[in-house]
Scaffold this motif. Structure first.
Motif, PDB file in Angstrom:
ATOM      1  N   TYR A  54     -19.240  41.385  -7.202  1.00 51.64           N
ATOM      2  CA  TYR A  54     -18.674  41.510  -8.536  1.00 51.64           C
ATOM      3  C   TYR A  54     -18.337  42.939  -8.926  1.00 51.64           C
ATOM      4  O   TYR A  54     -17.864  43.180 -10.033  1.00 51.64           O
ATOM      5  CB  TYR A  54     -19.636  40.906  -9.575  1.00 51.64           C
ATOM      6  N   VAL A  55     -18.579  43.879  -8.046  1.00 48.17           N
ATOM      7  CA  VAL A  55     -18.257  45.268  -8.366  1.00 48.17           C
ATOM      8  C   VAL A  55     -17.345  45.821  -7.291  1.00 48.17           C
ATOM      9  O   VAL A  55     -17.417  45.445  -6.130  1.00 48.17           O
ATOM     10  CB  VAL A  55     -19.525  46.145  -8.481  1.00 48.17           C
ATOM     11  N   ASP A  56     -16.449  46.713  -7.688  1.00 47.00           N
ATOM     12  CA  ASP A  56     -15.556  47.356  -6.733  1.00 47.00           C
ATOM     13  C   ASP A  56     -15.835  48.849  -6.676  1.00 47.00           C
ATOM     14  O   ASP A  56     -14.978  49.642  -6.302  1.00 47.00           O
ATOM     15  CB  ASP A  56     -14.090  47.117  -7.097  1.00 47.00           C
ATOM     16  N   THR A  57     -17.059  49.219  -7.067  1.00 49.06           N
ATOM     17  CA  THR A  57     -17.447  50.614  -7.054  1.00 49.06           C
ATOM     18  C   THR A  57     -18.613  50.806  -6.101  1.00 49.06           C
ATOM     19  O   THR A  57     -19.105  49.854  -5.511  1.00 49.06           O
ATOM     20  CB  THR A  57     -17.815  51.078  -8.482  1.00 49.06           C
ATOM     21  N   SER A  58     -19.067  52.029  -6.001  1.00 47.59           N
ATOM     22  CA  SER A  58     -20.111  52.354  -5.035  1.00 47.59           C
ATOM     23  C   SER A  58     -21.476  51.872  -5.503  1.00 47.59           C
ATOM     24  O   SER A  58     -21.853  52.026  -6.662  1.00 47.59           O
ATOM     25  CB  SER A  58     -20.150  53.870  -4.817  1.00 47.59           C
ATOM     26  N   LEU A  59     -22.212  51.268  -4.585  1.00 48.96           N
ATOM     27  CA  LEU A  59     -23.593  50.874  -4.820  1.00 48.96           C
ATOM     28  C   LEU A  59     -24.474  51.689  -3.886  1.00 48.96           C
ATOM     29  O   LEU A  59     -24.424  51.501  -2.669  1.00 48.96           O
ATOM     30  CB  LEU A  59     -23.794  49.381  -4.551  1.00 48.96           C
ATOM     31  N   VAL A  60     -25.253  52.605  -4.428  1.00 49.05           N
ATOM     32  CA  VAL A  60     -26.157  53.405  -3.615  1.00 49.05           C
ATOM     33  C   VAL A  60     -27.538  52.771  -3.689  1.00 49.05           C
ATOM     34  O   VAL A  60     -28.105  52.632  -4.775  1.00 49.05           O
ATOM     35  CB  VAL A  60     -26.214  54.867  -4.089  1.00 49.05           C
ATOM     36  N   LEU A  61     -28.071  52.376  -2.540  1.00 54.41           N
ATOM     37  CA  LEU A  61     -29.344  51.673  -2.485  1.00 54.41           C
ATOM     38  C   LEU A  61     -30.383  52.545  -1.801  1.00 54.41           C
ATOM     39  O   LEU A  61     -30.129  53.114  -0.734  1.00 54.41           O
ATOM     40  CB  LEU A  61     -29.189  50.352  -1.736  1.00 54.41           C
ATOM     41  N   VAL A  62     -31.544  52.632  -2.412  1.00 54.43           N
ATOM     42  CA  VAL A  62     -32.659  53.350  -1.784  1.00 54.43           C
ATOM     43  C   VAL A  62     -33.856  52.417  -1.708  1.00 54.43           C
ATOM     44  O   VAL A  62     -34.080  51.590  -2.594  1.00 54.43           O
ATOM     45  CB  VAL A  62     -33.039  54.635  -2.560  1.00 54.43           C
ATOM     46  N   GLN A  63     -34.594  52.525  -0.624  1.00 53.15           N
ATOM     47  CA  GLN A  63     -35.858  51.822  -0.470  1.00 53.15           C
ATOM     48  C   GLN A  63     -36.981  52.802  -0.777  1.00 53.15           C
ATOM     49  O   GLN A  63     -36.908  53.978  -0.428  1.00 53.15           O
ATOM     50  CB  GLN A  63     -36.007  51.282   0.947  1.00 53.15           C
ATOM     51  N   VAL A  64     -38.033  52.309  -1.395  1.00 52.48           N
ATOM     52  CA  VAL A  64     -39.114  53.197  -1.806  1.00 52.48           C
ATOM     53  C   VAL A  64     -40.452  52.476  -1.760  1.00 52.48           C
ATOM     54  O   VAL A  64     -40.547  51.289  -2.084  1.00 52.48           O
ATOM     55  CB  VAL A  64     -38.857  53.742  -3.233  1.00 52.48           C
ATOM     56  N   ASP A  65     -41.487  53.166  -1.271  1.00 55.73           N
ATOM     57  CA  ASP A  65     -42.860  52.734  -1.524  1.00 55.73           C
ATOM     58  C   ASP A  65     -43.508  53.838  -2.376  1.00 55.73           C
ATOM     59  O   ASP A  65     -43.380  53.844  -3.582  1.00 55.73           O
ATOM     60  CB  ASP A  65     -43.628  52.391  -0.252  1.00 55.73           C
ATOM     61  N   ARG A  66     -44.140  54.819  -1.751  1.00 59.36           N
ATOM     62  CA  ARG A  66     -44.600  55.962  -2.547  1.00 59.36           C
ATOM     63  C   ARG A  66     -43.645  57.146  -2.415  1.00 59.36           C
ATOM     64  O   ARG A  66     -43.824  58.183  -3.039  1.00 59.36           O
ATOM     65  CB  ARG A  66     -46.010  56.383  -2.114  1.00 59.36           C
ATOM     66  N   ALA A  67     -42.602  56.992  -1.575  1.00 54.23           N
ATOM     67  CA  ALA A  67     -41.564  58.006  -1.400  1.00 54.23           C
ATOM     68  C   ALA A  67     -40.274  57.308  -1.014  1.00 54.23           C
ATOM     69  O   ALA A  67     -40.275  56.135  -0.612  1.00 54.23           O
ATOM     70  CB  ALA A  67     -41.966  59.013  -0.322  1.00 54.23           C
ATOM     71  N   ASP A  88     -38.124  48.038  -4.035  1.00 54.93           N
ATOM     72  CA  ASP A  88     -39.545  48.289  -3.768  1.00 54.93           C
ATOM     73  C   ASP A  88     -39.911  47.670  -2.424  1.00 54.93           C
ATOM     74  O   ASP A  88     -39.821  46.449  -2.252  1.00 54.93           O
ATOM     75  CB  ASP A  88     -40.358  47.668  -4.909  1.00 54.93           C
ATOM     76  N   THR A  89     -40.308  48.493  -1.455  1.00 54.61           N
ATOM     77  CA  THR A  89     -40.703  47.996  -0.130  1.00 54.61           C
ATOM     78  C   THR A  89     -42.160  48.344   0.157  1.00 54.61           C
ATOM     79  O   THR A  89     -42.546  48.537   1.311  1.00 54.61           O
ATOM     80  CB  THR A  89     -39.788  48.583   0.965  1.00 54.61           C
ATOM     81  N   SER A  90     -42.947  48.424  -0.891  1.00 59.56           N
ATOM     82  CA  SER A  90     -44.362  48.765  -0.727  1.00 59.56           C
ATOM     83  C   SER A  90     -45.135  47.604  -0.107  1.00 59.56           C
ATOM     84  O   SER A  90     -44.590  46.501   0.095  1.00 59.56           O
ATOM     85  CB  SER A  90     -44.965  49.137  -2.081  1.00 59.56           C
ATOM     86  N   GLY A  91     -46.412  47.838   0.160  1.00 58.61           N
ATOM     87  CA  GLY A  91     -47.224  46.840   0.840  1.00 58.61           C
ATOM     88  C   GLY A  91     -47.450  45.565   0.057  1.00 58.61           C
ATOM     89  O   GLY A  91     -47.776  44.523   0.642  1.00 58.61           O
ATOM     90  N   SER A  92     -47.264  45.602  -1.264  1.00 61.54           N
ATOM     91  CA  SER A  92     -47.489  44.396  -2.081  1.00 61.54           C
ATOM     92  C   SER A  92     -46.299  43.439  -2.058  1.00 61.54           C
ATOM     93  O   SER A  92     -46.395  42.315  -2.542  1.00 61.54           O
ATOM     94  CB  SER A  92     -47.784  44.795  -3.531  1.00 61.54           C
ATOM     95  N   ILE A  93     -45.172  43.875  -1.515  1.00 62.15           N
ATOM     96  CA  ILE A  93     -43.960  43.048  -1.467  1.00 62.15           C
ATOM     97  C   ILE A  93     -43.976  42.179  -0.215  1.00 62.15           C
ATOM     98  O   ILE A  93     -44.093  42.692   0.911  1.00 62.15           O
ATOM     99  CB  ILE A  93     -42.692  43.913  -1.478  1.00 62.15           C
ATOM    100  N   VAL A  94     -43.845  40.867  -0.389  1.00 57.97           N
ATOM    101  CA  VAL A  94     -43.820  39.947   0.750  1.00 57.97           C
ATOM    102  C   VAL A  94     -42.370  39.612   1.105  1.00 57.97           C
ATOM    103  O   VAL A  94     -41.448  39.881   0.335  1.00 57.97           O
ATOM    104  CB  VAL A  94     -44.605  38.653   0.431  1.00 57.97           C
ATOM    105  N   GLN A  95     -42.181  39.002   2.266  1.00 57.94           N
ATOM    106  CA  GLN A  95     -40.836  38.718   2.758  1.00 57.94           C
ATOM    107  C   GLN A  95     -40.060  37.823   1.797  1.00 57.94           C
ATOM    108  O   GLN A  95     -38.849  37.990   1.609  1.00 57.94           O
ATOM    109  CB  GLN A  95     -40.912  38.053   4.131  1.00 57.94           C
TER     110      GLN A  95
END
Length: 391
Positions: A290-303, A267-274
């Motif tokens: 701890y994992v040897d598999t793929s980690l797909v990361l997405v950032q999102v606010d309203r999209a 969550d990278t919306s406006g309510s999230i602080v540093q």
């Protein structure tokens, strides 16, 4: 060796603190010099005959190189096989040598070694990163090598790796047989104490390495991940020269692309602080160990704002995109539709509507979380579906 220790102390008392908390063991059976874990502590093992043949300046730089392996926690790396180990050896050295000027003088850029497909006739072969990829982690260089090998359609880089391994710096003693958790705990303790006392005096690049290594996550990811146990779904099957053909040695082999096992939503919306972002990425970094598999990361606010395949160390160059209102559902839908993950881990403060998730889900809430979101998530997905970070 006493002179070498004094010289390193002049560079920074941080290095001297590390060495003072290690044992030193001369051994004519040692090939050259390495740092190993013995009898509950780290030990600098060196061959005195080899040391005598080298200049003080070179030994100082080479000892610093060995300390850098410890600082970067490279003993945590577990290669899949001998070929993968050869590539990891190149990647680890590329991450380290760029911060040691004396070794960089003997260095060859990684891209030249990979493109030309052979080593150099020089005992002192030290690998450097490509000019356009400075200050990256070993994991990022490892991924880059594999991509380049795929493009070139050959295994020639293994010749380079073996040449490097047979030259001055061998990583044979790096892969510890001791309990990884025990060595990790002692390493982080030693590095944290040294950093608290003398970290401000380190060069910026080395300081970031240490910060990355001493982050202590709140969650025990080894236990937390048990709720996501399962078998990866298989994706497209294709021919690749990176996998030998079991029947015909001169033909490429078949590889099956596995779907992502875990999807990460930040969550990278406006309510999230540093402070919350720092806590989230501390956990993500620990998870990547701890994992040897793929980690797909997405950032999102309203999209959905940004999608990456996350690997260890990527946080240091991670661009944060967002700042708007919060809607977690687009990220959930995006991952479930495009990657079919076995589980989703959602990092948020909970100031949003609870998303509808079809797969296993774990909500990691900051300490500034919305209590209403927490209660609703537990009612919908179960009590074990929510954890709160209390840093």
């Amino acid at each position: 060796m006493e002179k070498i220790f004094i010289n390193l102390a002049r560079r920074s008392p941080f290095y001297m603190y590390l060495l003072l908390n290690m044992s030193v063991q001369p051994s004519v059976e040692a090939e050259k010099m390495h740092v190993s874990f013995r009898n509950g502590r780290f030990t600098v093992v060196y061959n005195p005959r080899w040391v005598e043949r080298k200049s003080e300046q070179f030994i100082e730089a080479f000892l610093l190189h060995q300390l850098m392996h410890l600082i970067n926690l490279h003993f945590l790396i577990r290669p899949k096989n001998d070929r993968d180990r050869a590539v990891w050896d190149l990647a680890m050295d590329a991450a380290i040598n760029q911060h040691i000027p004396e070794l960089a003088a003997f260095g060859v850029p990684l891209n030249l070694l990979v493109e030309e497909g052979h080593g150099v006739d020089n005992e002192n072969l030290f690998v450097l990163p490509p000019d356009w990829m400075p200050d990256r982690s070993a994991e990022e260089y490892h991924a880059w090598i594999l991509e380049e090998m795929e493009k070139l359609g050959r295994f020639d880089v293994l010749i380079v790796a073996r040449s490097r391994e047979n030259s001055l710096d061998s990583h044979e003693k790096l892969y510890t047989q001791d309990s990884v958790d025990m060595v990790l705990e002692l390493s982080q303790s030693l590095l944290s104490k040294a950093f608290n006392l003398y970290g401000k005096e380190l060069p910026s690049g080395v300081r970031r390495m240490v910060e990355l290594s001493i982050f202590k996550p709140f969650l025990n990811w080894r236990d937390t991940l048990r709720r996501f146990a399962g078998v990866s779904e298989h994706g497209e099957r294709y021919l690749t020269p990176l996998k030998p053909n079991r029947r015909y040695a001169d033909q490429p082999g078949w590889k099956t692309e596995s779907a992502a096992r875990l999807g990460l939503i930040v969550d990278t919306s406006g309510s999230i602080v540093q402070e919350e972002l720092d806590a989230f990425f501390t956990e993500i970094e620990a998870l990547s160990r701890y994992v040897d598999t793929s980690l797909v990361l997405v950032q999102v606010d309203r999209a959905v704002n940004l999608k990456v395949n996350y690997t260890k160390g990527m946080w240091r160059n991670m661009q944060i995109v967002g700042g708007g209102e919060t809607d977690l559902q687009p990220a959930v839908d995006y991952l479930e539709h495009n990657y079919r993950p076995e589980g989703l881990i959602v990092f948020t403060d909970g100031y949003a509507d609870l998303p509808k998730v079809k797969r296993r889900v774990l909500f990691v809430l900051s300490k500034y979380h919305n209590d209403e979101f927490l209660l609703q998530a537990r009612e919908t997905y179960g009590r074990s579906s929510v954890v709160v970070l209390e840093w």
